[in-house]
Scaffold this motif. Structure first.
Motif, short mmCIF file in Angstrom:
data_model
loop_
_atom_site.label_atom_id
_atom_site.label_comp_id
_atom_site.label_asym_id
_atom_site.label_seq_id
_atom_site.Cartn_x
_atom_site.Cartn_y
_atom_site.Cartn_z
N GLY A 1 48.87 -22.57 -39.17
CA GLY A 1 50.12 -22.95 -38.53
C GLY A 1 50.33 -22.18 -37.25
N GLY A 2 51.53 -22.26 -36.71
CA GLY A 2 51.83 -21.50 -35.50
C GLY A 2 52.00 -20.02 -35.79
N GLY A 3 52.55 -19.70 -36.97
CA GLY A 3 52.84 -18.31 -37.29
C GLY A 3 51.98 -17.71 -38.38
N SER A 4 51.39 -18.55 -39.24
CA SER A 4 50.65 -18.00 -40.38
C SER A 4 49.41 -18.81 -40.71
N LEU A 5 48.51 -18.17 -41.40
CA LEU A 5 47.29 -18.77 -41.93
C LEU A 5 47.36 -18.71 -43.44
N GLU A 6 47.19 -19.85 -44.10
CA GLU A 6 47.19 -19.89 -45.56
C GLU A 6 45.77 -20.15 -46.07
#
Length: 317
Positions: free
Chosen positions: A137-142
């Motif tokens: 995503g823009g803020g996080s990696l899952e």
């Protein structure tokens, strides 16, 4: 029933309207999005600025009206890392509800990972065996891994495409030295979670979700979106390395001219590609298959499974 899912991300607000019933395949009826750039409207203290909050309230109100006009019986409204991590998150969410009537909920990073994994599992089915899924995503990696609908391992890391762009790639185009240093930093950040993820078992299928992975796959030769969601699309490690060498020498405006890359996302494309590359390298992945379903579909499926999840559903007004 007709459902609306309102997704407030770091870069965009996205409304997906579907017709769905329990045990059935959710049928998309419409999809609308608008640029928000909340990550760029967060100050040095970690607070969403007044301008950012104003834009958020306006967009949520507009999309709630669209959902109502579209005949949605219910609207599930949620926000991911940009709102979740803001220091003034509670005040901003309270203002959104007061001015729009929409109870915008925040999902934890791990919940985001688990719901995305549910969507991926339903798309591929039980025959896929153990799935490892990556979502940028823009803020996080899952990162998730599992053999069931709920993953055995689920990680949410602050390695979305936006943050490395702001912290590491402040030149346009980015300098070679900064790209090399960012690669090393990403390798260090991913070493431990990748080791724990692989300890759960070797994957039978490796999957990528999110706009970042779709764009990277398209730029390395995958079929365009017009070909439909059921066309197999893949991203290879070799293709990704070649793409990074190409796009890292381009300015953001030049990258925006590439097919499948919007002007809003072009500044983050290099960092997103480097996060994808580092994740694949850490997990020893050569090829990723792109899944068209992700978090929004996971929310819909979970809601249909449980018939009503009061923490995530708000009735449209």
């Amino acid at each position: 029933m007709r459902l609306g899912v309102l997704d407030v991300g770091s870069n965009t607000v996205h409304l997906l309207v579907v017709d769905a019933h329990r045990g059935g395949h959710p049928t998309p009826m419409s999809s609308s999005k608008a640029t928000l750039r909340l990550s760029e409207n967060t100050d040095a203290d970690g607070n969403i600025t007044r301008e950012g909050a104003d834009r958020l309230v306006g967009e949520v109100g507009d999309f709630a009206a669209i959902a109502k006009k579209s005949g949605c019986e219910e609207l599930m409204a949620f926000a991911t890392s940009a709102v979740r991590d803001a220091h003034n998150s509670d005040a901003v969410l309270a203002r959104v509800q007061q001015e729009t009537g929409v109870a915008l909920q925040t999902l934890s990073g791990v919940d985001e990972a688990r719901l995305t994994f549910l969507a991926v599992r339903r798309w591929y089915g039980w025959s896929a065996g153990r799935i490892v899924n990556l979502d940028i995503g823009g803020g996080s990696l899952e990162l998730t891994s599992g053999t069931d609908e709920d993953p055995d391992q689920a990680f949410s890391l602050s390695l979305g495409a936006g943050r490395p762009t702001r912290d590491w790639l402040d030149e346009d185009p980015p300098g070679k030295r900064r790209v090399a240093v960012l690669r090393d930093w990403l390798d260090a950040e991913l070493a431990t979670p990748a080791k724990e993820l692989l300890a759960a078992g070797e994957p039978d299928r490796t999957v990528g979700t999110s706009k970042t992975f779709r764009s990277l796959a398209r730029l390395t030769g995958a079929a365009p979106s017009a070909a439909g969601p059921r066309v197999t699309r893949t991203l290879t490690a070799d293709g990704l390395r070649q793409l990074i060498a190409f796009i890292s020498r381009m300015t953001a405006s030049d990258r925006a001219e590439l097919e499948g890359v919007s002007a809003d996302r072009s500044p983050q494309l290099v960092a997103g590609a480097l996060v994808a590359e580092a994740s694949m390298r850490a997990l020893s992945i050569d090829t990723i298959e792109i899944c068209p379903w992700a978090l929004r579909e996971g929310l819909i499926l979970r809601k249909l499974d449980t018939e009503m999840d009061g923490d995530l559903v708000v009735r449209s007004t």
